[in-house]
Enzyme design. Structure first.
Site, PDB file in Angstrom:
ATOM      1  N   CYS A 116       0.841  -1.229   0.030  1.00 21.75           N
ATOM      2  CA  CYS A 116       0.251  -0.089   0.121  1.00 21.75           C
ATOM      3  C   CYS A 116       0.868   1.478  -0.081  1.00 21.75           C
ATOM      4  O   CYS A 116       0.245   2.406  -0.262  1.00 21.75           O
ATOM      5  CB  CYS A 116      -1.101  -0.029   1.217  1.00 21.75           C
ATOM      6  SG  CYS A 116      -2.164  -1.391   1.347  1.00 21.75           S
ATOM      7  N   HIS A 256      -2.971   6.810   3.707  1.00 18.04           N
ATOM      8  CA  HIS A 256      -3.624   5.464   3.077  1.00 18.04           C
ATOM      9  C   HIS A 256      -4.699   5.168   3.746  1.00 18.04           C
ATOM     10  O   HIS A 256      -5.149   5.086   5.171  1.00 18.04           O
ATOM     11  CB  HIS A 256      -2.526   4.512   3.351  1.00 18.04           C
ATOM     12  CG  HIS A 256      -2.732   2.828   3.043  1.00 18.04           C
ATOM     13  ND1 HIS A 256      -3.671   2.818   1.808  1.00 18.04           N
ATOM     14  CD2 HIS A 256      -2.851   1.827   3.520  1.00 18.04           C
ATOM     15  CE1 HIS A 256      -3.866   1.304   1.860  1.00 18.04           C
ATOM     16  NE2 HIS A 256      -3.480   0.824   3.021  1.00 18.04           N
ATOM     17  N   ASN A 286      -9.962  -0.573   1.518  1.00 25.15           N
ATOM     18  CA  ASN A 286      -8.337  -0.618   1.466  1.00 25.15           C
ATOM     19  C   ASN A 286      -8.238  -0.860  -0.008  1.00 25.15           C
ATOM     20  O   ASN A 286      -8.172  -2.250  -0.322  1.00 25.15           O
ATOM     21  CB  ASN A 286      -7.629  -1.436   2.338  1.00 25.15           C
ATOM     22  CG  ASN A 286      -6.290  -1.350   2.172  1.00 25.15           C
ATOM     23  OD1 ASN A 286      -5.696  -0.971   1.123  1.00 25.15           O
ATOM     24  ND2 ASN A 286      -5.542  -1.938   3.073  1.00 25.15           N
TER      25      ASN A 286
HETATM   26  N1  ACO Z   1     -16.986  -9.691  11.417  1.00 28.06           N
HETATM   27  C1  ACO Z   1     -17.575 -10.056  12.647  1.00 28.06           C
HETATM   28  N2  ACO Z   1     -16.473 -10.439  13.664  1.00 28.06           N
HETATM   29  C2  ACO Z   1     -15.166 -10.187  13.196  1.00 28.06           C
HETATM   30  C3  ACO Z   1     -14.798 -10.124  11.880  1.00 28.06           C
HETATM   31  C4  ACO Z   1     -15.816  -9.697  11.279  1.00 28.06           C
HETATM   32  N3  ACO Z   1     -15.665  -9.331   9.825  1.00 28.06           N
HETATM   33  N4  ACO Z   1     -13.329 -10.255  11.772  1.00 28.06           N
HETATM   34  C5  ACO Z   1     -13.210 -10.766  12.970  1.00 28.06           C
HETATM   35  N5  ACO Z   1     -14.016 -10.755  13.949  1.00 28.06           N
HETATM   36  C6  ACO Z   1     -13.915 -11.062  15.223  1.00 28.06           C
HETATM   37  C7  ACO Z   1     -12.796 -12.104  15.439  1.00 28.06           C
HETATM   38  O1  ACO Z   1     -13.132 -13.402  15.311  1.00 28.06           O
HETATM   39  C8  ACO Z   1     -12.804 -11.844  16.946  1.00 28.06           C
HETATM   40  O2  ACO Z   1     -13.581 -12.455  17.864  1.00 28.06           O
HETATM   41  P1  ACO Z   1     -13.115 -13.463  19.033  1.00 28.06           P
HETATM   42  O3  ACO Z   1     -12.753 -12.347  19.956  1.00 28.06           O
HETATM   43  O4  ACO Z   1     -14.400 -14.062  19.493  1.00 28.06           O
HETATM   44  O5  ACO Z   1     -11.976 -14.168  18.772  1.00 28.06           O
HETATM   45  C9  ACO Z   1     -12.931 -10.617  17.351  1.00 28.06           C
HETATM   46  O6  ACO Z   1     -13.774 -10.075  16.103  1.00 28.06           O
HETATM   47  C10 ACO Z   1     -11.721  -9.657  17.311  1.00 28.06           C
HETATM   48  O7  ACO Z   1     -10.840  -9.877  16.265  1.00 28.06           O
HETATM   49  P2  ACO Z   1      -9.388  -9.359  15.872  1.00 28.06           P
HETATM   50  O8  ACO Z   1      -8.842  -9.778  14.437  1.00 28.06           O
HETATM   51  O9  ACO Z   1      -8.579  -9.459  16.899  1.00 28.06           O
HETATM   52  O10 ACO Z   1      -9.769  -7.740  15.900  1.00 28.06           O
HETATM   53  P3  ACO Z   1      -8.818  -6.356  15.714  1.00 28.06           P
HETATM   54  O11 ACO Z   1      -9.105  -5.705  16.996  1.00 28.06           O
HETATM   55  O12 ACO Z   1      -7.394  -6.969  15.373  1.00 28.06           O
HETATM   56  O13 ACO Z   1      -9.266  -5.858  14.250  1.00 28.06           O
HETATM   57  C11 ACO Z   1      -8.782  -5.558  12.212  1.00 28.06           C
HETATM   58  C12 ACO Z   1      -9.454  -6.339  13.163  1.00 28.06           C
HETATM   59  C13 ACO Z   1      -9.950  -4.532  11.922  1.00 28.06           C
HETATM   60  C14 ACO Z   1      -8.567  -6.347  10.833  1.00 28.06           C
HETATM   61  C15 ACO Z   1      -7.681  -4.959  12.521  1.00 28.06           C
HETATM   62  O14 ACO Z   1      -6.714  -5.666  12.889  1.00 28.06           O
HETATM   63  C16 ACO Z   1      -6.847  -4.005  11.455  1.00 28.06           C
HETATM   64  O15 ACO Z   1      -7.551  -3.113  10.932  1.00 28.06           O
HETATM   65  N6  ACO Z   1      -5.795  -4.551  11.222  1.00 28.06           N
HETATM   66  C17 ACO Z   1      -4.683  -3.640  10.082  1.00 28.06           C
HETATM   67  C18 ACO Z   1      -5.366  -4.085   8.597  1.00 28.06           C
HETATM   68  C19 ACO Z   1      -4.835  -3.306   7.473  1.00 28.06           C
HETATM   69  O16 ACO Z   1      -4.940  -1.902   7.545  1.00 28.06           O
HETATM   70  N7  ACO Z   1      -4.209  -4.027   6.663  1.00 28.06           N
HETATM   71  C20 ACO Z   1      -3.586  -3.440   5.348  1.00 28.06           C
HETATM   72  C21 ACO Z   1      -2.390  -3.032   5.338  1.00 28.06           C
HETATM   73  S1  ACO Z   1      -1.913  -2.393   3.973  1.00 28.06           S
HETATM   74  C22 ACO Z   1      -1.679  -3.527   2.697  1.00 28.06           C
HETATM   75  O17 ACO Z   1      -0.498  -3.558   2.195  1.00 28.06           O
HETATM   76  C23 ACO Z   1      -2.797  -4.310   2.062  1.00 28.06           C
END
Ligand code: ACO
Length: 331
Positions: A116, A256, A286
């Protein structure tokens, strides 16, 4: 050869697919809900390319708009750089395919892979070429169809990504205008945090690999989140310091567009107000290398970017990589 003239963006454009995939649509694909996605990411919908379309189609569409807005024709482009992690094919480069679509006869073209952060990396390449006088007009495209590499059975990633392209033409601009400084970096120790495990030389695609979705995006969301929160504000502070500026000089930040909570953390760290950050991730999710030029184009069309404004672009992504740039908007 003319040394050390200033280089800046002289035309910008973008292109996205017509098809919209809403959070409600996603609820029918995986166990998720609109409220979770909006609260955790800020995303409401994203765009999906149609079957048969490819990254080069959108890259070329965005490029045509940017070239026209720069008052140029394809024959005036001296170099094409396409930042992408979802090229049409492993090779040839998507940039060469775009070169042919646009009819930029004999123009050199290459792809750049920095996740990204790719478009800002490419912008810094263009800056060096134009500043040094090697080229006059460099086409800098960020284009990705992440829907093609999304694991549609993984609810923690499939709600995040979308398809699109953005493009800019970089050319000579007046003194003290245009691109002023860049801050680029990488940390390969974090390479596994965000990757497509198979399909390259390490693990070629086999039926087993496809069954396990190893040809699709794998992300350690928490790790990437922590990295992004730390690096975004730091990169902005460093790039501003390079040109003797402070956060008070910023007219608008184009971050981003990955997650609204990551953007809010930068707002807090830098002590700025939210209206200094342009956000359109609710509409597109994204879009990887396309995210920053797509947002910059929308900000420009919405009248949020004006001549002489100090614009900061900042990205982070697979690699892990990061990249920030400061520019005085030149038109
Ligand atoms: N819907 C409902 N529940 C969900 C979903 C969903 N889509 N996805 C995950 N959950 C649940 C999980 O199962 C977990 O449940 P549990 O507590 O019962 O186990 C809970 O929600 C928390 O999940 P986590 O993955 O630990 O949540 P987190 O706080 O880390 O948030 C997220 C997840 C939004 C993906 C976050 O980690 C994030 O934004 N990370 C950065 C992502 C990003 O920007 N990536 C791109 C980088 S750039 C590139 O080069 C592509």
């Amino acid at each position: 050869m003319c040394n050390h003239r200033n280089a800046g963006i002289i035309g910008i454009g973008s292109a996205v697919p017509d098809k919209v995939l809403t959070n409600a649509d996603l609820e029918k694909i995986v166990d998720t809900n609109d409220e979770w996605i909006r609260n955790m990411t800020g995303i409401s919908e994203r765009r999906m390319a149609a079957e048969g379309e490819s990254t080069s189609d959108y890259a070329a569409k965005a490029a045509r708009v940017a070239i026209e807005r720069a008052g140029l024709e394809p024959k005036d482009i001296d170099l094409i750089i396409v930042a992408t992690v979802t090229g049409d094919m492993p090779f040839p480069s998507t940039a060469c395919i775009v070169q042919n679509i646009l009819g930029c006869k004999d123009t050199p073209a290459y792809d750049l892979s920095a996740g990204c952060s790719g478009w800002v990396y490419a912008l810094s390449n263009a800056n060096a070429f134009v500043r040094s006088g090697i080229y006059n007009h460099v086409l800098v495209i960020g284009a990705d169809l992440l829907s093609r590499v999304t694991n549609w059975t993984d609810r923690s990633t499939c709600c995040l990504f979308g398809d699109g392209a953005g493009a800019a033409v970089v050319g000579p601009v007046d003194e003290e205008q245009g691109l002023l400084a860049f801050e680029l970096g990488s940390d390969g120790a974090g390479a596994n945090a965000l990757r497509i495990p198979a399909g390259g030389s390490r693990k070629p695609c086999t039926p087993e690999v496809l069954l396990a979705h190893e040809d699709k995006i794998f992300m350690e969301g928490r790790e990437v989140f922590k990295f992004a929160v730390k690096i975004q504000g730091m990169a902005i502070e460093k790039v501003l310091a390079k040109c003797g500026m402070t956060t008070g000089d910023i007219s608008l930040v184009i971050p981003h567009q990955a997650n609204i909570r990551i953007i809010e953390s930068a707002v807090q760290r830098l002590g700025l107000s939210m209206d200094k950050f342009f956000v359109n991730l609710h509409k597109y999710g994204n879009t990887s290398a396309a995210s920053i030029p797509l947002a910059l184009d929308e900000a420009m069309q919405a009248g949020r970017v004006k001549k002489d404004d100090t614009i900061v672009v900042v990205g982070f992504g697979a690699g892990l990589t990061w990249a920030a740039g400061v520019m005085k908007w030149a038109y």
